[in-house]
Design a protein around this motif. Structure first.
Motif, PDB file in Angstrom:
ATOM      1  N   ALA A 163       0.857  -1.189   0.000  1.00  0.00           N
ATOM      2  CA  ALA A 163       0.000   0.000   0.000  1.00  0.00           C
ATOM      3  C   ALA A 163       0.892   1.236   0.000  1.00  0.00           C
ATOM      4  CB  ALA A 163      -0.903  -0.011   1.235  1.00  0.00           C
ATOM      5  N   GLU A 164       0.831   2.014  -1.083  1.00  0.00           N
ATOM      6  CA  GLU A 164       1.664   3.224  -1.153  1.00  0.00           C
ATOM      7  C   GLU A 164       0.793   4.479  -1.099  1.00  0.00           C
ATOM      8  OE1 GLU A 164       3.873   3.847  -4.745  1.00  0.00           O
ATOM      9  OE2 GLU A 164       2.357   2.873  -5.994  1.00  0.00           O
ATOM     10  N   LYS A 165       1.417   5.581  -0.729  1.00  0.00           N
ATOM     11  CA  LYS A 165       0.754   6.873  -0.533  1.00  0.00           C
ATOM     12  C   LYS A 165      -0.322   6.778   0.554  1.00  0.00           C
ATOM     13  CE  LYS A 165       1.880   8.479  -5.161  1.00  0.00           C
ATOM     14  NZ  LYS A 165       1.416   8.975  -6.456  1.00  0.00           N
ATOM     15  N   VAL A 166       0.007   6.036   1.596  1.00  0.00           N
ATOM     16  CA  VAL A 166      -0.862   5.958   2.770  1.00  0.00           C
ATOM     17  C   VAL A 166      -0.612   7.200   3.620  1.00  0.00           C
ATOM     18  CG1 VAL A 166      -1.357   4.662   4.877  1.00  0.00           C
ATOM     19  CG2 VAL A 166      -0.838   3.443   2.744  1.00  0.00           C
ATOM     20  N   GLU A 167      -1.683   7.923   3.963  1.00  0.00           N
ATOM     21  CA  GLU A 167      -1.503   9.207   4.647  1.00  0.00           C
ATOM     22  C   GLU A 167      -2.225   9.314   5.981  1.00  0.00           C
ATOM     23  OE1 GLU A 167      -2.405  12.404   2.010  1.00  0.00           O
ATOM     24  OE2 GLU A 167      -0.729  11.952   0.649  1.00  0.00           O
ATOM     25  N   THR A 168      -3.067   8.343   6.322  1.00  0.00           N
ATOM     26  CA  THR A 168      -3.808   8.441   7.581  1.00  0.00           C
ATOM     27  C   THR A 168      -3.787   7.111   8.325  1.00  0.00           C
ATOM     28  OG1 THR A 168      -5.924   7.726   6.618  1.00  0.00           O
ATOM     29  CG2 THR A 168      -5.392  10.094   6.502  1.00  0.00           C
ATOM     30  N   GLN A 169      -4.108   7.194   9.617  1.00  0.00           N
ATOM     31  CA  GLN A 169      -4.212   5.985  10.428  1.00  0.00           C
ATOM     32  C   GLN A 169      -5.302   5.076   9.882  1.00  0.00           C
ATOM     33  OE1 GLN A 169      -2.379   5.215  13.584  1.00  0.00           O
ATOM     34  NE2 GLN A 169      -3.193   3.237  12.930  1.00  0.00           N
ATOM     35  N   GLU A 170      -6.400   5.678   9.442  1.00  0.00           N
ATOM     36  CA  GLU A 170      -7.520   4.902   8.900  1.00  0.00           C
ATOM     37  C   GLU A 170      -7.082   4.094   7.685  1.00  0.00           C
ATOM     38  OE1 GLU A 170     -11.932   5.609   6.858  1.00  0.00           O
ATOM     39  OE2 GLU A 170     -10.775   7.313   7.602  1.00  0.00           O
ATOM     40  N   GLU A 171      -6.309   4.725   6.789  1.00  0.00           N
ATOM     41  CA  GLU A 171      -5.841   4.012   5.591  1.00  0.00           C
ATOM     42  C   GLU A 171      -4.882   2.888   5.971  1.00  0.00           C
ATOM     43  OE1 GLU A 171      -6.081   7.581   2.241  1.00  0.00           O
ATOM     44  OE2 GLU A 171      -4.222   7.246   3.368  1.00  0.00           O
ATOM     45  N   HIS A 172      -4.043   3.156   6.956  1.00  0.00           N
ATOM     46  CA  HIS A 172      -3.110   2.120   7.395  1.00  0.00           C
ATOM     47  C   HIS A 172      -3.872   0.921   7.966  1.00  0.00           C
ATOM     48  CE1 HIS A 172       0.183   0.094   9.490  1.00  0.00           C
ATOM     49  NE2 HIS A 172      -0.594   0.098  10.570  1.00  0.00           N
ATOM     50  N   ASP A 173      -4.810   1.182   8.841  1.00  0.00           N
ATOM     51  CA  ASP A 173      -5.571   0.093   9.463  1.00  0.00           C
ATOM     52  C   ASP A 173      -6.335  -0.700   8.413  1.00  0.00           C
ATOM     53  OD1 ASP A 173      -4.616   0.960  11.886  1.00  0.00           O
ATOM     54  OD2 ASP A 173      -6.444   2.031  12.445  1.00  0.00           O
ATOM     55  N   ARG A 174      -6.908   0.003   7.432  1.00  0.00           N
ATOM     56  CA  ARG A 174      -7.673  -0.675   6.384  1.00  0.00           C
ATOM     57  C   ARG A 174      -6.750  -1.557   5.531  1.00  0.00           C
ATOM     58  NH1 ARG A 174      -9.942   3.486   4.076  1.00  0.00           N
ATOM     59  NH2 ARG A 174      -8.617   3.682   2.224  1.00  0.00           N
ATOM     60  N   ALA A 175      -5.579  -1.032   5.174  1.00  0.00           N
ATOM     61  CA  ALA A 175      -4.636  -1.800   4.356  1.00  0.00           C
ATOM     62  C   ALA A 175      -4.186  -3.062   5.089  1.00  0.00           C
ATOM     63  CB  ALA A 175      -3.430  -0.936   4.008  1.00  0.00           C
ATOM     64  N   LEU A 176      -3.928  -2.923   6.381  1.00  0.00           N
ATOM     65  CA  LEU A 176      -3.502  -4.062   7.189  1.00  0.00           C
ATOM     66  C   LEU A 176      -4.598  -5.118   7.240  1.00  0.00           C
ATOM     67  CD1 LEU A 176      -1.034  -4.890   8.903  1.00  0.00           C
ATOM     68  CD2 LEU A 176      -2.203  -3.897  10.888  1.00  0.00           C
ATOM     69  N   LYS A 177      -5.832  -4.665   7.424  1.00  0.00           N
ATOM     70  CA  LYS A 177      -6.970  -5.584   7.513  1.00  0.00           C
ATOM     71  C   LYS A 177      -7.239  -6.271   6.180  1.00  0.00           C
ATOM     72  CE  LYS A 177     -11.809  -5.721   9.003  1.00  0.00           C
ATOM     73  NZ  LYS A 177     -12.952  -4.921   9.529  1.00  0.00           N
ATOM     74  N   GLN A 178      -7.001  -5.546   5.080  1.00  0.00           N
ATOM     75  CA  GLN A 178      -7.257  -6.098   3.751  1.00  0.00           C
ATOM     76  C   GLN A 178      -6.200  -7.132   3.333  1.00  0.00           C
ATOM     77  OE1 GLN A 178      -7.334  -2.420   1.569  1.00  0.00           O
ATOM     78  NE2 GLN A 178      -9.574  -2.284   1.556  1.00  0.00           N
ATOM     79  N   GLY A 179      -5.054  -7.138   4.024  1.00  0.00           N
ATOM     80  CA  GLY A 179      -4.041  -8.135   3.700  1.00  0.00           C
ATOM     81  C   GLY A 179      -2.787  -7.594   3.037  1.00  0.00           C
ATOM     82  N   TYR A 180      -2.617  -6.283   3.064  1.00  0.00           N
ATOM     83  CA  TYR A 180      -1.393  -5.707   2.505  1.00  0.00           C
ATOM     84  C   TYR A 180      -0.212  -6.049   3.415  1.00  0.00           C
ATOM     85  CZ  TYR A 180      -3.929  -3.220  -1.105  1.00  0.00           C
ATOM     86  OH  TYR A 180      -4.688  -2.932  -2.212  1.00  0.00           O
ATOM     87  N   ALA A 181       0.915  -6.383   2.788  1.00  0.00           N
ATOM     88  CA  ALA A 181       2.083  -6.826   3.554  1.00  0.00           C
ATOM     89  C   ALA A 181       3.084  -5.703   3.794  1.00  0.00           C
ATOM     90  CB  ALA A 181       2.779  -7.972   2.823  1.00  0.00           C
ATOM     91  N   TYR A 182       3.087  -4.702   2.904  1.00  0.00           N
ATOM     92  CA  TYR A 182       4.067  -3.622   3.001  1.00  0.00           C
ATOM     93  C   TYR A 182       3.370  -2.274   2.881  1.00  0.00           C
ATOM     94  CZ  TYR A 182       7.162  -7.548   2.063  1.00  0.00           C
ATOM     95  OH  TYR A 182       7.797  -8.756   2.127  1.00  0.00           O
ATOM     96  N   PHE A 183       4.008  -1.235   3.465  1.00  0.00           N
ATOM     97  CA  PHE A 183       3.344   0.056   3.609  1.00  0.00           C
ATOM     98  C   PHE A 183       4.330   1.194   3.361  1.00  0.00           C
ATOM     99  CE2 PHE A 183       1.755  -3.250   6.295  1.00  0.00           C
ATOM    100  CZ  PHE A 183       0.384  -3.258   6.061  1.00  0.00           C
ATOM    101  N   GLN A 184       3.836   2.220   2.653  1.00  0.00           N
ATOM    102  CA  GLN A 184       4.689   3.356   2.299  1.00  0.00           C
ATOM    103  C   GLN A 184       3.808   4.596   2.188  1.00  0.00           C
ATOM    104  OE1 GLN A 184       6.541   2.799  -1.516  1.00  0.00           O
ATOM    105  NE2 GLN A 184       7.522   4.809  -1.550  1.00  0.00           N
ATOM    106  N   GLY A 185       4.306   5.726   2.654  1.00  0.00           N
ATOM    107  CA  GLY A 185       3.545   6.960   2.510  1.00  0.00           C
ATOM    108  C   GLY A 185       3.877   7.974   3.580  1.00  0.00           C
ATOM    109  N   TYR A 186       3.255   9.145   3.460  1.00  0.00           N
ATOM    110  CA  TYR A 186       3.517  10.239   4.390  1.00  0.00           C
ATOM    111  C   TYR A 186       3.110   9.901   5.812  1.00  0.00           C
ATOM    112  CZ  TYR A 186       4.451  13.498   0.532  1.00  0.00           C
ATOM    113  OH  TYR A 186       4.991  14.136  -0.555  1.00  0.00           O
TER     114      TYR A 186
END
Length: 405
Positions: A163-186
């Motif tokens: 998940a790239e261009k993640v900018e909020t806690q909500e987006e991070h939590d959603r990406a984690l729940k959806q099954g994303y393994a890696y994270f990048q963004g502001y």
């Protein structure tokens, strides 16, 4: 000349750094111009990673995610880099042709990781996807439903989603729940600027010469041929051998003959001098002068201590002792491409080596800083009297006045 790259960390689900995306930058404003040609940006990024920074430095020994255009994929440029340090990001603008697929298969066979940048399905991906290790999904350009659908539709064992261009806690939590393994963004970290000194073509030629001269049995013809390609250094060599110091019977105009007159040891010394002098751009000239003077002082100390066989080693250590300051990078990185003997590397990095080498360097540094008592005490431990120390320094100053290029 300063060159720049930006790095942005990529985290795993445990908040550990998995790697860094390497981003092209023209200056320290930390922005990318949309008008910049993609091949130009990718090419410069790769060159800077390899020549000016070094991947381990940029990524803290993790992985570098670098954008690859069509041309760079087809030409298998990735194989210039270690497979365990690089992730090949296939830009969304790359048309998936048979030639591209063949190149990707070769990279996979060599053990490189492949990623698709800014994933949006396009024709040809059905053949590319089985080769890909990571799919990057832009969270600014896609909605929650699309982000989940991509994983549901294309997920398979061995394929991870970023998940790239993640900018909020909500987006991070959603990406984690959806099954994303890696994270990048502001939300995690903004890109940070890295600056390095770019070596000129002359400097790179001189590094090749340094390495040739440091071989156990230097090849005279190869050295002469390379010197002749460096007009500035050739000029300095001819000027030197025709000086009053060497007093030739008649003017010397042949580079090969000039090198034979100097000999390998003297040629190495003068190569070091012009190399260090060439790094003076954007640096105070005093740094270069101090490097050369320190080298000559250490050489004189070796002679005074009855160790003439170590004069060349001492000169090298002294002259390169400020290379980290001149290049604005740690000493271990600054000398990485220079094939110095281990005793010289250890002395420069400060990781051990013969006590005499360290003591001699400390004497020279203390003396130039005016710490007379410490310099004298340390000199005494290696058999150098105060008078010998004063003479060594005075002769070095006189040498500088005569030969400083």
């Amino acid at each position: 000349m300063d060159v720049f790259l930006a790095t942005q960390p990529i985290f795993d689900a445990e908040n550990r750094v998995f790697g860094y995306e390497i981003l092209y930058r023209e200056n320290e404003t930390n922005t990318f111009s949309e008008e910049t040609d993609a091949d130009f940006a990718s090419g410069n990024t790769l060159v800077r990673c390899f020549m000016d920074f070094g991947l381990p430095t940029l990524t803290n020994n993790t992985r570098a995610f670098v954008n690859f255009t069509t041309e760079f994929i087809k030409n298998e440029v990735a194989t210039l880099f270690p497979k365990d340090q690089l992730v090949v990001e296939i830009l969304e603008t790359v048309e998936i042709t048979g030639e591209i697929l063949d190149a990707c298969r070769k990279l996979k066979a060599h053990g490189y990781l492949l990623a698709i940048d800014d994933f949006v399905y396009q024709p040809g991906y059905e053949k590319l996807l089985p080769l890909v290790d990571i799919i990057k999904v832009d969270f600014k350009q896609s909605g929650p439903a699309e982000q989940a659908e991509i994983i549901r539709k294309y997920g398979r064992p061995g394929l991870s989603f970023l998940a790239e261009k993640v900018e909020t806690q909500e987006e991070h939590d959603r990406a984690l729940k959806q099954g994303y393994a890696y994270f990048q963004g502001y939300f995690y970290a903004r890109p940070s600027i890295n600056r390095a000194k770019k070596l000129t073509p002359y400097s790179q030629t001189r590094i090749r010469l340094i390495n040739l001269l440091n071989e156990p049995e230097p090849d005279f013809r190869q050295i002469a041929g390379l010197v002749e390609t460096d007009i500035a250094f050739s000029y300095e060599i001819l000027r030197l051998v025709n000086s009053a110091y060497y007093s030739p019977a008649k003017p010397i105009t042949s580079i090969s003959f000039a090198i034979s007159v100097l000999g390998i040891e003297e040629l190495r010394k003068w190569l070091y001098i012009v190399f260090i002098s060439g790094l003076q751009e954007n640096q105070p000239g005093e740094l270069v002068r101090t490097s050369l003077l320190r080298g000559k002082v250490m050489e004189n100390l070796a002679e005074a201590a009855g160790r003439p066989h170590q004069k060349s080693t001492m000169m090298t250590i002294g002259m390169f002792s400020l290379l980290d300051v001149l290049l604005e990078r740690p000493m271990a990185e600054a000398i990485e491409g220079l094939h110095f003997p281990e005793e010289i590397k250890n002395a420069l990095i400060g990781s051990g080596g013969e006590d005499f080498l360290h003591s001699c360097e400390e004497v020279a540094i203390c003396y130039e800083h005016g710490v007379w008592q410490k310099a004298t005490q340390q000199a005494g431990r290696i058999g150098i009297t105060p008078q010998m120390l004063q003479t060594a320094y005075a002769n070095a100053v006189k040498w500088m006045e005569t030969f400083y290029l």
